[in-house]
Design a protein around this motif. Structure first.
Motif, PDB file in Angstrom:
ATOM      1  N   GLN A  41       0.536  -1.148   0.299  1.00  0.00           N
ATOM      2  CA  GLN A  41      -0.302   0.231  -0.473  1.00  0.00           C
ATOM      3  C   GLN A  41       0.769   1.068  -0.382  1.00  0.00           C
ATOM      4  OE1 GLN A  41      -2.194  -1.473   3.237  1.00  0.00           O
ATOM      5  NE2 GLN A  41      -2.770  -3.322   3.132  1.00  0.00           N
ATOM      6  N   PHE A  42       1.707   1.135  -0.925  1.00  0.00           N
ATOM      7  CA  PHE A  42       2.391   2.858  -1.074  1.00  0.00           C
ATOM      8  C   PHE A  42       1.431   3.716  -1.627  1.00  0.00           C
ATOM      9  CE2 PHE A  42       7.486   1.610  -2.161  1.00  0.00           C
ATOM     10  CZ  PHE A  42       7.867   0.798  -1.323  1.00  0.00           C
ATOM     11  N   VAL A 109      15.931  -4.181   4.050  1.00  0.00           N
ATOM     12  CA  VAL A 109      14.446  -5.154   4.641  1.00  0.00           C
ATOM     13  C   VAL A 109      15.219  -4.889   6.368  1.00  0.00           C
ATOM     14  CG1 VAL A 109      14.801  -7.756   5.982  1.00  0.00           C
ATOM     15  CG2 VAL A 109      14.904  -6.865   2.977  1.00  0.00           C
ATOM     16  N   LEU A 110      16.510  -4.577   6.490  1.00  0.00           N
ATOM     17  CA  LEU A 110      16.559  -4.415   8.085  1.00  0.00           C
ATOM     18  C   LEU A 110      16.036  -2.416   8.533  1.00  0.00           C
ATOM     19  CD1 LEU A 110      18.738  -5.601  10.243  1.00  0.00           C
ATOM     20  CD2 LEU A 110      20.958  -4.120   9.100  1.00  0.00           C
ATOM     21  N   LYS A 119       3.040  -0.817   9.530  1.00  0.00           N
ATOM     22  CA  LYS A 119       3.326  -1.840   8.341  1.00  0.00           C
ATOM     23  C   LYS A 119       4.014  -3.289   8.270  1.00  0.00           C
ATOM     24  CE  LYS A 119       2.326   1.129   4.707  1.00  0.00           C
ATOM     25  NZ  LYS A 119       1.617   2.219   3.578  1.00  0.00           N
ATOM     26  N   PRO A 120       3.749  -4.358   8.415  1.00  0.00           N
ATOM     27  CA  PRO A 120       4.918  -5.302   8.887  1.00  0.00           C
ATOM     28  C   PRO A 120       4.985  -5.463   6.954  1.00  0.00           C
ATOM     29  CG  PRO A 120       2.714  -5.916   9.501  1.00  0.00           C
ATOM     30  CD  PRO A 120       2.358  -4.256   8.734  1.00  0.00           C
TER      31      PRO A 120
END
Ligand code: ATP
Ligand code: ATP
Ligand code: MG
Ligand code: MG
Ligand code: MG
Ligand code: MG
Ligand code: MG
Length: 261
Positions: A41-42, A109-110, A119-120
């Protein structure tokens, strides 16, 4: 197992050292980000937090690899410029591309949860990478001008497309048809007359992308005279990347204080 009977398999590997004295550029690009940005959902057309995360990952890569001098990013891509005489990984094409691609992905990712605490990350992002050697500084300048022109063209299109969809209520298909065969002037006019958007007033980072420059700073050791001061390359901490939105075109960029290489 060194010198074993199996070692002959190494002969199948391809020699891939990039030409000496050339400027190597490694570009990473998000794999399937059209889908990834939808799944996460950008905000369309430009999710500013996502761009800041890209800038953060790029700054972290620059910080980790001394021989990188400049980087340029837009959308889901980032280009990294090595100093001309780099011997990083003996200039091996696949090593350079794979290490930068994986370092960039790892930092992306980090830092995800820090940039998007609510937002997972539900799918693993991946970035492809290529390494290309350029023989002249004009080629290098044109390379970055090319990426910046791409940013401009795509951003004008995406700004118009999402205005038609989100503000004009058109379906994505109809919006696409509406924009087919339009040139830049038509899109500027459409944005202004139908949505009151002056494209020139859009944020510089959206229109032109982001540039990271590693500058040499003179460090004066306490017990030495300033004349013998050593130079080192510096980058800010990853959480505060020295990210300059490119307000000028690449061709007018001066390489202040950077090592000539
Ligand atoms: P490929 O794997 O071939 O690169 P892709 O789907 O990633 O496929 P790109 O041409 O790289 O294709 O396009 C990147 C997509 O990601 C575009 O749809 C672009 O609008 C979207 N995108 C990238 N960054 C952002 C952002 N910060 N905010 C919103 N959308 C973004
Ligand atoms: P390069 O970047 O050139 O690959 P390197 O330090 O990664 O440098 P390698 O030859 O790949 O060098 O060696 C990997 C190192 O990581 C070795 O020291 C190995 O013992 C260590 N290592 C890898 N996996 C493990 C593991 N599961 N447990 C303990 N040590 C490990
Ligand atoms: Mg190993
Ligand atoms: Mg691609
Ligand atoms: Mg992509
Ligand atoms: Mg892309
Ligand atoms: Mg190793």
């Amino acid at each position: 197992m060194a010198h074993s009977k199996y070692e002959y398999v190494k002969a199948f590997e391809r020699e891939d050292k990039l030409l000496p004295n050339t400027w190597i550029v490694v570009r990473v690009d998000g794999k399937g980000f059209h889908k990834f940005t939808k799944e996460h959902q950008f905000t369309k057309p430009n999710d500013i937090t996502a761009l800041q995360l890209m800038n953060h990952a790029a700054a972290a890569v620059m910080k980790e690899i001394d021989d990188l001098t400049l980087a340029y990013g837009q959308s889901d891509e980032y280009s990294f410029l090595f100093k001309r005489n780099t011997d990083y990984y003996s200039r091996r094409e696949v090593k350079l591309a794979s290490v930068i691609g994986s370092l960039f992905t790892a930092h992306y990712v980090l830092a995800w949860s820090r940039f998007f605490p609510d937002k997972p990350l539900t799918k693993p992002p991946a970035f492809d990478a290529r390494a290309v050697p350029y023989p002249s500084i004009e080629n290098v300048r044109d390379y970055f001008a090319w990426r910046q022109a791409d940013c401009h063209i795509n951003n004008l299109y995406n700004t118009s497309f999402w205005a038609l969809v989100l503000k004009g209520g058109l379906t994505e298909n109809v919006a696409m048809k509406r924009l087919s065969k339009t040139v830049a002037k038509d899109k500027n006019e459409l944005l202004f007359s139908e949505f009151g958007i002056n494209y020139n007033d859009e944020p510089e980072m959206f229109k032109k992308g982001s540039t990271l420059v590693k500058e040499l700073v003179r460090r004066v050791p306490e017990n030495r005279s300033p004349r013998r001061a050593a130079c080192r390359s510096s980058m800010p901490t990853p959480s505060t990347p020295s990210c300059a939105t490119t307000a000028r075109t690449m061709s007018s960029k001066k390489s202040r204080g950077r090592k000539r290489s």
